[in-house]
Design a protein around this motif. Structure first.
Motif, PDB file in Angstrom:
ATOM      1  N   PHE A  72       7.579 -10.621   8.114  1.00 57.87           N
ATOM      2  CA  PHE A  72       8.316 -11.754   8.662  1.00 57.87           C
ATOM      3  C   PHE A  72       8.505 -12.861   7.625  1.00 57.87           C
ATOM      4  O   PHE A  72       9.347 -13.727   7.790  1.00 57.87           O
ATOM      5  N   LYS A  73       7.701 -12.841   6.586  1.00 59.32           N
ATOM      6  CA  LYS A  73       7.844 -13.817   5.498  1.00 59.32           C
ATOM      7  C   LYS A  73       8.862 -13.252   4.516  1.00 59.32           C
ATOM      8  O   LYS A  73       8.561 -12.347   3.747  1.00 59.32           O
ATOM      9  N   GLN A  74      10.055 -13.788   4.563  1.00 62.10           N
ATOM     10  CA  GLN A  74      11.164 -13.271   3.768  1.00 62.10           C
ATOM     11  C   GLN A  74      11.333 -14.049   2.479  1.00 62.10           C
ATOM     12  O   GLN A  74      11.155 -15.259   2.448  1.00 62.10           O
ATOM     13  N   GLY A  75      11.723 -13.336   1.428  1.00 63.35           N
ATOM     14  CA  GLY A  75      12.102 -13.971   0.175  1.00 63.35           C
ATOM     15  C   GLY A  75      11.094 -13.795  -0.933  1.00 63.35           C
ATOM     16  O   GLY A  75       9.889 -13.784  -0.704  1.00 63.35           O
ATOM     17  N   ARG A  76      11.643 -13.630  -2.137  1.00 60.41           N
ATOM     18  CA  ARG A  76      10.827 -13.549  -3.343  1.00 60.41           C
ATOM     19  C   ARG A  76      11.673 -13.992  -4.520  1.00 60.41           C
ATOM     20  O   ARG A  76      12.899 -14.090  -4.416  1.00 60.41           O
ATOM     21  N   ILE A  77      11.006 -14.257  -5.618  1.00 64.10           N
ATOM     22  CA  ILE A  77      11.701 -14.652  -6.839  1.00 64.10           C
ATOM     23  C   ILE A  77      11.177 -13.782  -7.968  1.00 64.10           C
ATOM     24  O   ILE A  77       9.965 -13.603  -8.117  1.00 64.10           O
ATOM     25  N   LYS A  78      12.096 -13.229  -8.754  1.00 63.92           N
ATOM     26  CA  LYS A  78      11.740 -12.457  -9.939  1.00 63.92           C
ATOM     27  C   LYS A  78      11.916 -13.392 -11.137  1.00 63.92           C
ATOM     28  O   LYS A  78      12.955 -14.016 -11.293  1.00 63.92           O
ATOM     29  N   VAL A  79      10.877 -13.482 -11.990  1.00 69.44           N
ATOM     30  CA  VAL A  79      10.861 -14.431 -13.106  1.00 69.44           C
ATOM     31  C   VAL A  79      10.672 -13.675 -14.419  1.00 69.44           C
ATOM     32  O   VAL A  79       9.838 -12.774 -14.511  1.00 69.44           O
ATOM     33  N   ARG A  80      11.438 -14.091 -15.404  1.00 71.10           N
ATOM     34  CA  ARG A  80      11.277 -13.505 -16.739  1.00 71.10           C
ATOM     35  C   ARG A  80      10.389 -14.434 -17.555  1.00 71.10           C
ATOM     36  O   ARG A  80      10.820 -15.497 -18.001  1.00 71.10           O
ATOM     37  N   LEU A  81       9.141 -14.023 -17.771  1.00 75.61           N
ATOM     38  CA  LEU A  81       8.184 -14.840 -18.510  1.00 75.61           C
ATOM     39  C   LEU A  81       8.235 -14.594 -20.015  1.00 75.61           C
ATOM     40  O   LEU A  81       7.982 -15.491 -20.801  1.00 75.61           O
ATOM     41  N   TYR A  82       8.543 -13.357 -20.399  1.00 74.13           N
ATOM     42  CA  TYR A  82       8.441 -12.983 -21.809  1.00 74.13           C
ATOM     43  C   TYR A  82       9.775 -12.501 -22.371  1.00 74.13           C
ATOM     44  O   TYR A  82      10.564 -11.864 -21.678  1.00 74.13           O
ATOM     45  N   ALA A  83       9.985 -12.774 -23.653  1.00 76.52           N
ATOM     46  CA  ALA A  83      11.155 -12.279 -24.368  1.00 76.52           C
ATOM     47  C   ALA A  83      10.888 -10.823 -24.775  1.00 76.52           C
ATOM     48  O   ALA A  83       9.817 -10.281 -24.528  1.00 76.52           O
ATOM     49  N   GLU A  84      11.861 -10.215 -25.413  1.00 80.66           N
ATOM     50  CA  GLU A  84      11.731  -8.823 -25.837  1.00 80.66           C
ATOM     51  C   GLU A  84      10.570  -8.632 -26.811  1.00 80.66           C
ATOM     52  O   GLU A  84       9.952  -7.581 -26.852  1.00 80.66           O
ATOM     53  N   ASP A  85      10.249  -9.649 -27.606  1.00 77.14           N
ATOM     54  CA  ASP A  85       9.159  -9.548 -28.577  1.00 77.14           C
ATOM     55  C   ASP A  85       7.801  -9.922 -27.971  1.00 77.14           C
ATOM     56  O   ASP A  85       6.845 -10.175 -28.692  1.00 77.14           O
ATOM     57  N   LYS A  86       7.708  -9.964 -26.639  1.00 76.18           N
ATOM     58  CA  LYS A  86       6.475 -10.235 -25.890  1.00 76.18           C
ATOM     59  C   LYS A  86       5.957 -11.662 -26.037  1.00 76.18           C
ATOM     60  O   LYS A  86       4.822 -11.953 -25.684  1.00 76.18           O
ATOM     61  N   LYS A  87       6.776 -12.565 -26.532  1.00 72.43           N
ATOM     62  CA  LYS A  87       6.379 -13.967 -26.619  1.00 72.43           C
ATOM     63  C   LYS A  87       6.865 -14.683 -25.364  1.00 72.43           C
ATOM     64  O   LYS A  87       7.962 -14.432 -24.883  1.00 72.43           O
ATOM     65  N   PRO A  88       6.047 -15.605 -24.817  1.00 70.72           N
ATOM     66  CA  PRO A  88       6.476 -16.309 -23.603  1.00 70.72           C
ATOM     67  C   PRO A  88       7.637 -17.255 -23.888  1.00 70.72           C
ATOM     68  O   PRO A  88       7.707 -17.877 -24.945  1.00 70.72           O
ATOM     69  N   TYR A  89       8.565 -17.342 -22.925  1.00 70.62           N
ATOM     70  CA  TYR A  89       9.694 -18.258 -23.060  1.00 70.62           C
ATOM     71  C   TYR A  89       9.218 -19.705 -23.069  1.00 70.62           C
ATOM     72  O   TYR A  89       9.753 -20.529 -23.773  1.00 70.62           O
ATOM     73  N   ASN A  90       8.233 -19.998 -22.252  1.00 73.10           N
ATOM     74  CA  ASN A  90       7.653 -21.331 -22.211  1.00 73.10           C
ATOM     75  C   ASN A  90       6.232 -21.218 -22.763  1.00 73.10           C
ATOM     76  O   ASN A  90       5.393 -20.551 -22.167  1.00 73.10           O
ATOM     77  N   PRO A  91       5.944 -21.847 -23.901  1.00 68.89           N
ATOM     78  CA  PRO A  91       4.624 -21.683 -24.513  1.00 68.89           C
ATOM     79  C   PRO A  91       3.464 -22.174 -23.656  1.00 68.89           C
ATOM     80  O   PRO A  91       2.327 -21.752 -23.845  1.00 68.89           O
ATOM     81  N   GLN A  92       3.726 -23.044 -22.673  1.00 72.86           N
ATOM     82  CA  GLN A  92       2.668 -23.531 -21.787  1.00 72.86           C
ATOM     83  C   GLN A  92       2.274 -22.466 -20.763  1.00 72.86           C
ATOM     84  O   GLN A  92       1.183 -22.512 -20.212  1.00 72.86           O
ATOM     85  N   ILE A  93       3.164 -21.522 -20.494  1.00 67.77           N
ATOM     86  CA  ILE A  93       2.924 -20.532 -19.446  1.00 67.77           C
ATOM     87  C   ILE A  93       2.823 -19.157 -20.089  1.00 67.77           C
ATOM     88  O   ILE A  93       3.814 -18.567 -20.483  1.00 67.77           O
ATOM     89  N   LYS A  94       1.594 -18.664 -20.156  1.00 73.41           N
ATOM     90  CA  LYS A  94       1.351 -17.396 -20.835  1.00 73.41           C
ATOM     91  C   LYS A  94       1.068 -16.246 -19.881  1.00 73.41           C
ATOM     92  O   LYS A  94       1.067 -15.096 -20.282  1.00 73.41           O
ATOM     93  N   CYS A  95       0.792 -16.575 -18.613  1.00 71.45           N
ATOM     94  CA  CYS A  95       0.514 -15.528 -17.634  1.00 71.45           C
ATOM     95  C   CYS A  95       0.991 -15.969 -16.250  1.00 71.45           C
ATOM     96  O   CYS A  95       1.336 -17.127 -16.029  1.00 71.45           O
ATOM     97  N   LYS A  96       0.994 -15.036 -15.336  1.00 69.85           N
ATOM     98  CA  LYS A  96       1.484 -15.298 -13.981  1.00 69.85           C
ATOM     99  C   LYS A  96       0.596 -16.306 -13.248  1.00 69.85           C
ATOM    100  O   LYS A  96       1.096 -17.158 -12.512  1.00 69.85           O
ATOM    101  N   HIS A  97      -0.716 -16.229 -13.445  1.00 69.02           N
ATOM    102  CA  HIS A  97      -1.635 -17.149 -12.777  1.00 69.02           C
ATOM    103  C   HIS A  97      -1.349 -18.599 -13.186  1.00 69.02           C
ATOM    104  O   HIS A  97      -1.298 -19.494 -12.339  1.00 69.02           O
TER     105      HIS A  97
END
Length: 147
Positions: A72-97
């Protein structure tokens, strides 16, 4: 510019965020991923999307996907955290947690945030209030003394 089909195929490798992950009204068994003090009540998809945009992260909203623990809880968001070279797009955010904690903090900082109770939860509360109290059943069986 990518077509919606291309984005959908590409986003399969992205991280998934469901609003219940940061919902303070839920238990960990119901899907909450952070401590209650780090969460917010009833987070909305659009609030999470605004936070991701402010963090400079590419994301896709899927409003019709059901949360696995509660459909019954509808909706989700897919997020791209890392570039192709495995570096995070935002250096402050390195993991999902860390991302979940940051989103919850940003939602808490929204001025005049209106907490909207989802309709299905409001309906459940109304039904609980209108339900007549049940009488306590007493057993009619006699206790036997073994002798």
């Amino acid at each position: 510019m990518q077509t919606p089909e291309q984005i959908k195929v590409e986003s399969k490798t992205w991280k998934t965020i469901y609003p219940p992950y940061i919902d303070s009204t839920l238990t960990t068994a119901q899907g909450r991923r952070l401590g209650k003090s780090n969460c917010v009540p009833y987070p909305q998809l659009m609030e999470i999307s605004q936070c991701l945009s402010s963090l400079g992260l590419r994301h896709v909203i899927d409003q019709h996907a059901g949360f696995p623990k509660d459909i019954f809880k509808q909706g989700r968001i897919k997020v791209r955290l890392y570039a192709e070279d495995k570096k995070p797009y935002n250096p402050q955010i390195k993991c999902k947690h860390t991302l979940l904690q940051t989103i919850a903090k940003l939602i808490k900082s929204i001025p005049n945030r209106k907490v909207e109770v989802p309709p299905y939860i409001a309906q459940m509360e109304i039904e609980k209030q209108n339900k007549p109290p049940q009488k306590k059943q007493t057993s009619t069986k006699k206790k036997h003394k073994n002798g």
